[in-house]
Design an enzyme around this catalytic site. Structure first.
Site, PDB file in Angstrom:
ATOM      1  N   ASP A   1      -6.724  -0.988   4.533  1.00  0.00           N
ATOM      2  CA  ASP A   1      -6.075  -0.422   3.351  1.00  0.00           C
ATOM      3  C   ASP A   1      -6.364   1.067   3.176  1.00  0.00           C
ATOM      4  OD1 ASP A   1      -4.730  -2.722   2.558  1.00  0.00           O
ATOM      5  OD2 ASP A   1      -6.500  -3.521   1.547  1.00  0.00           O
TER       6      ASP A   1
ATOM      7  N   ARG B   1       0.804  -1.239   0.000  1.00  0.00           N
ATOM      8  CA  ARG B   1       0.000   0.000   0.000  1.00  0.00           C
ATOM      9  C   ARG B   1       0.828   1.275   0.000  1.00  0.00           C
ATOM     10  NH1 ARG B   1      -3.728  -2.463  -2.594  1.00  0.00           N
ATOM     11  NH2 ARG B   1      -5.314  -3.520  -1.360  1.00  0.00           N
TER      12      ARG B   1
HETATM   13  N1  ARG Z   1      -6.046  -8.250   6.345  1.00  0.00           N
HETATM   14  C1  ARG Z   1      -4.992  -7.980   5.435  1.00  0.00           C
HETATM   15  C2  ARG Z   1      -4.414  -6.607   5.655  1.00  0.00           C
HETATM   16  O1  ARG Z   1      -5.033  -5.804   6.300  1.00  0.00           O
HETATM   17  C3  ARG Z   1      -5.409  -8.203   3.996  1.00  0.00           C
HETATM   18  C4  ARG Z   1      -6.161  -7.093   3.350  1.00  0.00           C
HETATM   19  C5  ARG Z   1      -6.581  -7.432   1.980  1.00  0.00           C
HETATM   20  N2  ARG Z   1      -7.074  -6.268   1.301  1.00  0.00           N
HETATM   21  C6  ARG Z   1      -8.068  -6.294   0.425  1.00  0.00           C
HETATM   22  N3  ARG Z   1      -8.408  -5.154  -0.095  1.00  0.00           N
HETATM   23  N4  ARG Z   1      -8.694  -7.372   0.084  1.00  0.00           N
HETATM   24  O2  ARG Z   1      -3.346  -6.315   5.211  1.00  0.00           O
END
Ligand code: ARG
Length: 423
Positions: free
Chosen positions: A122, A93
């Site tokens: 995210d 990210r």
């Molecule tokens: N739980 C994980 C994290 O916070 C995975 C996130 C996956 N993101 C998504 N947009 N599907 O890093």
């Protein structure tokens, strides 16, 4: 017209976002697709972005930067969130945020946009990183703002000539890059249910994995993997091959309950074959080359880094300080580790290092022992001295509980006892 730079995946959400940004904000949309090892169809994505209405679509190959500045430093650090998650998405990210900001400058855009929802980590990682790197840019998160259901979205797409994927929608929500794949939603939301086989794409069901173990020899230089089974490889090829080999043996599946930054406990399923293998091997090499004190302190740093990466605080001085410590700690982490892959497990079974601290003369119970056994006596005397003094002065005279095994029993008359206390 003013411009917005949108992080574009080619999926339904961000395709709808292109139109929605035009309609709701009156902005020209420059779409940027960042490849962190997850985009085999860059050209198709570019075409789709243009067809949906972006004025420009950039495809940015960020794999080498992702490896060099994010994956390898996190491997050297031993950064694993809550003892399970190698942080694949979390690491990508801040890199994507930086690339968005770079394109916003290039295009003279006044805003950047991303497709995150309002429930996840995210959005935090994107927003904090963007705000840190470019406080003047406006941040728009269409999916967080528009309040459309899945059906609303599909209707909106149809009304606006946005192609809706015809394939049967996956029951899961996934994200992937070179360092791992995450799988959420659907039946996985029931923490009691074992993840079904169709959740996994990169790893063989361990029950169907080869009956013979596979071995990998991973060579490290200063904590960075540079060779595999005797062949020197760049990061891309090395991680790719380890993903493939370990995945074939069913290695790298992770199933855990994770504490999100936004206060939610969520059931997260990952498959991260290369990350699991390389972390295992790297940690093993550190056991050969770091002292007990270095290892103990580095674990604190690793946890701190894992937390700050997870929590979206990549671009911070605190992180830079910790990263300097990690880099310095890797000076002698050079050598080779052999791991065995077998039906979902990965175990280090051999290790050697150029500047190893493992001293056979000191370790051996056999021939060539150079350890001074007699010196142990004086050492033990001083090591235990404070306890001996305390026992004699305080504990042996009159403390009957001191000689009993087990924790002292609670005093039943203690008025501080809780509501469950028996009378
Ligand atoms: N739980 C994980 C994290 O916070 C995975 C996130 C996956 N993101 C998504 N947009 N599907 O890093």
């Amino acid at each position: 017209m003013e411009k917005v730079v949108l992080a574009y995946s080619g999926g339904l959400d961000t395709s709808v976002a292109i139109k929605w940004l035009q309609e709701s904000y009156g902005l020209d949309v420059v779409a940027v697709t960042v490849d962190v090892g997850n985009q085999p169809e860059l050209e198709a994505i570019q075409e789709k972005g243009l067809r949906v209405g972006a004025i420009k679509v950039y495809a940015h190959d960020a794999i080498d930067d992702f490896i060099r500045y994010f994956i390898f430093p996190s491997l050297q650090a031993g950064a694993i969130y809550e003892e399970r998650y190698p942080l694949a998405t979390a690491l990508a990210r801040p890199l994507i945020a930086k690339i968005l900001v770079d394109y916003a400058r290039l295009e003279g855009a006044t805003a950047v946009a991303h497709g995150c929802t309002g429930k996840g980590n995210d959005q935090v990682r994107f927003d904090v990183s963007i705000r840190t790197l470019a406080p003047d840019l406006k941040i728009i998160a269409p999916v967080r703002e528009w309040g459309m259901s899945r059906d609303d979205e599909i209707r909106y797409a149809e009304e606006h000539d946005i192609p809706v994927p015809v394939t049967v929608a996956s029951p899961y929500s996934t994200d992937e890059n070179l360092w791992g794949r995450s799988i959420e939603a659907g039946i996985l939301e029931d923490p009691w249910t074992e993840p079904p086989e169709d959740a996994f794409l990169w790893t063989t069901d361990p029950r169907r994995a080869p009956d013979e173990p596979g071995y990998l020899e991973i060579e490290f230089e200063r904590g960075i993997p540079i060779g595999l089974n005797g062949e020197m490889l760049d990061g891309r090829a090395l991680i790719g091959r380890v993903n493939e080999a370990a995945g074939r043996h069913g290695v790298g599946r992770i199933d855990h309950i994770e504490n999100r930054l936004v206060g939610i406990k969520s059931r997260e399923v990952y498959e991260c074959p290369a990350a699991v293998v390389l972390h295992t091997a790297h940690a093993e090499l550190e056991k050969m080359t770091l002292t007990k004190d270095q290892m103990r302190f580095k674990q604190l740093v690793a946890r701190e880094i894992a937390d700050l990466v997870y929590n979206g605080l990549w671009f911070s001085a605190h992180h830079q300080d910790l990263a300097s410590y990690v880099a310095s700690s890797q000076h002698y982490v050079t050598g080779t580790v052999r791991v065995r892959l077998f039906k979902g497990t990965c175990a280090a079974v051999g290790r050697r290092a150029e500047r190893s601290l493992y001293n056979p003369g000191l370790a051996t119970y056999g021939q060539g022992d150079i350890f001074d056994h007699k010196a142990a006596v004086g050492f033990i005397q001083l090591w235990g001295l404070p306890l001996q003094v305390q026992a004699e002065a305080q504990l042996l005279p009159g403390r009957t509980d001191f000689l009993r095994l087990g924790a002292p029993e609670a005093d039943p008359d203690d008025s501080a006892a809780g509501p469950g206390a028996r009378r």
